[in-house]
Design an enzyme around this catalytic site. Structure first.
Site, PDB file in Angstrom:
ATOM      1  N   HIS A   1     104.906   5.850  54.391  1.00 20.72           N
ATOM      2  CA  HIS A   1     104.600   4.595  54.839  1.00 20.72           C
ATOM      3  C   HIS A   1     104.725   4.748  56.376  1.00 20.72           C
ATOM      4  CE1 HIS A   1     104.510   1.601  51.352  1.00 20.72           C
ATOM      5  NE2 HIS A   1     104.773   2.703  50.696  1.00 20.72           N
ATOM      6  N   GLY A   2     104.086   3.647  57.200  1.00 23.63           N
ATOM      7  CA  GLY A   2     104.140   4.013  58.397  1.00 23.63           C
ATOM      8  C   GLY A   2     103.214   5.066  59.141  1.00 23.63           C
TER       9      GLY A   2
ATOM     10  N   HIS B   1     107.159   1.242  60.027  1.00 21.66           N
ATOM     11  CA  HIS B   1     106.058   0.446  59.919  1.00 21.66           C
ATOM     12  C   HIS B   1     105.709  -0.205  61.501  1.00 21.66           C
ATOM     13  CE1 HIS B   1     107.273  -0.014  55.651  1.00 21.66           C
ATOM     14  NE2 HIS B   1     105.786   0.183  55.334  1.00 21.66           N
ATOM     15  N   GLY B   2     104.478  -0.179  61.825  1.00 23.40           N
ATOM     16  CA  GLY B   2     104.124  -1.001  62.927  1.00 23.40           C
ATOM     17  C   GLY B   2     103.976  -0.268  64.251  1.00 23.40           C
TER      18      GLY B   2
ATOM     19  N   ASN C   1      99.982   5.806  54.122  1.00 22.87           N
ATOM     20  CA  ASN C   1      99.672   4.319  54.589  1.00 22.87           C
ATOM     21  C   ASN C   1      99.375   4.097  55.811  1.00 22.87           C
ATOM     22  OD1 ASN C   1     100.278   4.096  51.556  1.00 22.87           O
ATOM     23  ND2 ASN C   1     101.564   2.108  51.957  1.00 22.87           N
ATOM     24  N   VAL C   2      98.352   3.633  56.207  1.00 18.65           N
ATOM     25  CA  VAL C   2      97.865   3.208  57.507  1.00 18.65           C
ATOM     26  C   VAL C   2      97.346   1.819  57.796  1.00 18.65           C
ATOM     27  CG1 VAL C   2      96.646   4.279  59.382  1.00 18.65           C
ATOM     28  CG2 VAL C   2      97.250   5.816  57.764  1.00 18.65           C
TER      29      VAL C   2
ATOM     30  N   SER D   1     100.720   5.254  61.137  1.00 12.44           N
ATOM     31  CA  SER D   1      99.994   4.852  62.320  1.00 12.44           C
ATOM     32  C   SER D   1     101.027   5.152  63.628  1.00 12.44           C
ATOM     33  CB  SER D   1      99.934   3.330  62.631  1.00 12.44           C
ATOM     34  OG  SER D   1      99.234   2.746  61.874  1.00 12.44           O
TER      35      SER D   1
ATOM     36  N   THR E   1      98.457  -0.466  61.061  1.00 19.16           N
ATOM     37  CA  THR E   1      98.520  -1.073  62.404  1.00 19.16           C
ATOM     38  C   THR E   1      97.194  -0.289  63.011  1.00 19.16           C
ATOM     39  OG1 THR E   1     100.945  -1.051  62.303  1.00 19.16           O
ATOM     40  CG2 THR E   1      99.992  -0.862  64.537  1.00 19.16           C
TER      41      THR E   1
ATOM     42  N   ASP F   1     100.314  -3.485  47.972  1.00 18.66           N
ATOM     43  CA  ASP F   1     100.984  -2.796  49.095  1.00 18.66           C
ATOM     44  C   ASP F   1     102.449  -3.609  49.248  1.00 18.66           C
ATOM     45  OD1 ASP F   1     101.734  -0.815  50.744  1.00 18.66           O
ATOM     46  OD2 ASP F   1     101.092  -2.056  52.681  1.00 18.66           O
TER      47      ASP F   1
END
Ligand code: 13P
Length: 294
Positions: free
Chosen positions: A208-209, A178-179, A230-231, A211, A233, A82
């Site tokens: 992406h991101g 992200h985050g 993509n997970v 969460s 956090t 990643d």
């Protein structure tokens, strides 16, 4: 079974669903992901970033464990680097048995991103690995990057980028980051752009991101053509909260019970995410069918 990410995403693309890519930095993470995938009969992707393997997830310990658990699982599982950025990290991942490489050149100029992604894509393909690129820039939720429209992926540039780099999947910037988002904040995603990207590219697209982006956003993103989410956090936070809760209940809790509790809580979360993005129930076969995904 451990396979290339290419076949996993091709199936998701043709059948309009998405597969989770969960970041893993220890055994409990990996076991939670593999157990969720096996029980839901879903493909899954194990993500490890260079930061994660340099700081904690030692590849010489992680990879044999992943290979062993994935080989015994009745579903396709890919191991993806990643956010690879440095040549040495990418070469290490290819040498040590990753089945997919993401090169993240999204902070570079378009020309540099294209040139390096092209090289990495060729390197990955020569070893039978899949390659994911990123165009536009998915930044950090804490910096409000998801709201920066100039980071979003341009459709015409994406067509050119994919044609030249021959990546198998493209990470697109459409409003996630992200985050952890600020409390109560739900990102606004550009679904019009996503539909345009899907119709122009006709290939697996990556978000992406994953969460905290809101169930409705995630559901619609899949409807509009996202095939890999993509997970990180949220899965890590569930593990942490599980540990904090168990210690709060009983500070002398047994170490093994503490770890298995966190693992089970992460597995439950991953299973419900698999239901949300439509990957559950897609693989009702036995290990003997493996070759069709290589
Ligand atoms: P989150 O940590 O926001 O879920 O993002 C994960 C990610 O995109 C990893 O590449």
């Amino acid at each position: 079974m451990l396979v290339s990410m290419k076949g996993i995403l091709a199936d998701a693309d043709s059948n309009n669903y998405a597969v989770m890519a969960c970041n893993c930095c220890n055994m409990e993470n990996v076991e939670a992901v593999v157990a969720a995938a096996s029980s839901k009969r879903s493909a899954v992707i194990i993500n490890i970033s260079p930061r994660q393997f340099h700081l904690h997830a030692d590849l010489d310990a992680m990879i044999p464990m992943i290979v062993s658990l994935a080989s015994a699982a009745p579903v396709p599982i890919a191991l993806n680097l990643d956010h690879g950025k440095e040549y040495d990290d990418i070469a290490t991942a290819l040498k040590k048995g990753f089945t997919s490489i993401m090169f993240d050149g999204s902070a570079l100029t378009y020309e540099a991103n294209l040139a390096i992604t092209k090289q990495i894509s060729t390197m990955a393909h020569n070893q039978g690995c899949a390659c994911e690129g990123e165009l536009g820039h998915v930044g950090q939720a804490s910096a409000g990057d998801g709201e920066k429209v100039d980071y979003f992926t341009d459709v015409d540039m994406a067509v050119q980028f994919v044609k030249e780099t021959k990546v198998d999947a493209l990470a697109v910037a459409i409003g996630t980051a992200h985050g952890k988002y600020p409390a109560g904040f739900v990102p606004k995603l550009d679904f019009v752009r996503l539909k345009e990207l899907k119709s122009a590219l006709q290939m697996p697209l990556v978000l992406h991101g994953g969460s905290g982006s809101g169930e409705e956003n995630i559901r619609r993103a899949v409807e509009c053509g996202i095939n890999k989410i993509n997970v990180c956090t949220d899965v890590f936070a569930i593990g942490r909260d599980s540990v904090a809760h168990a210690l709060g209940e009983n500070p002398s809790v047994d170490w093994m019970n503490l770890m298995s509790g966190a693992q089970k809580d992460m597995q439950d979360y991953i299973e419900s995410y698999m239901d949300l993005i439509g990957s559950s129930g897609r693989y009702q076969y036995t290990l003997a069918d493996k070759q069709q995904f290589d």
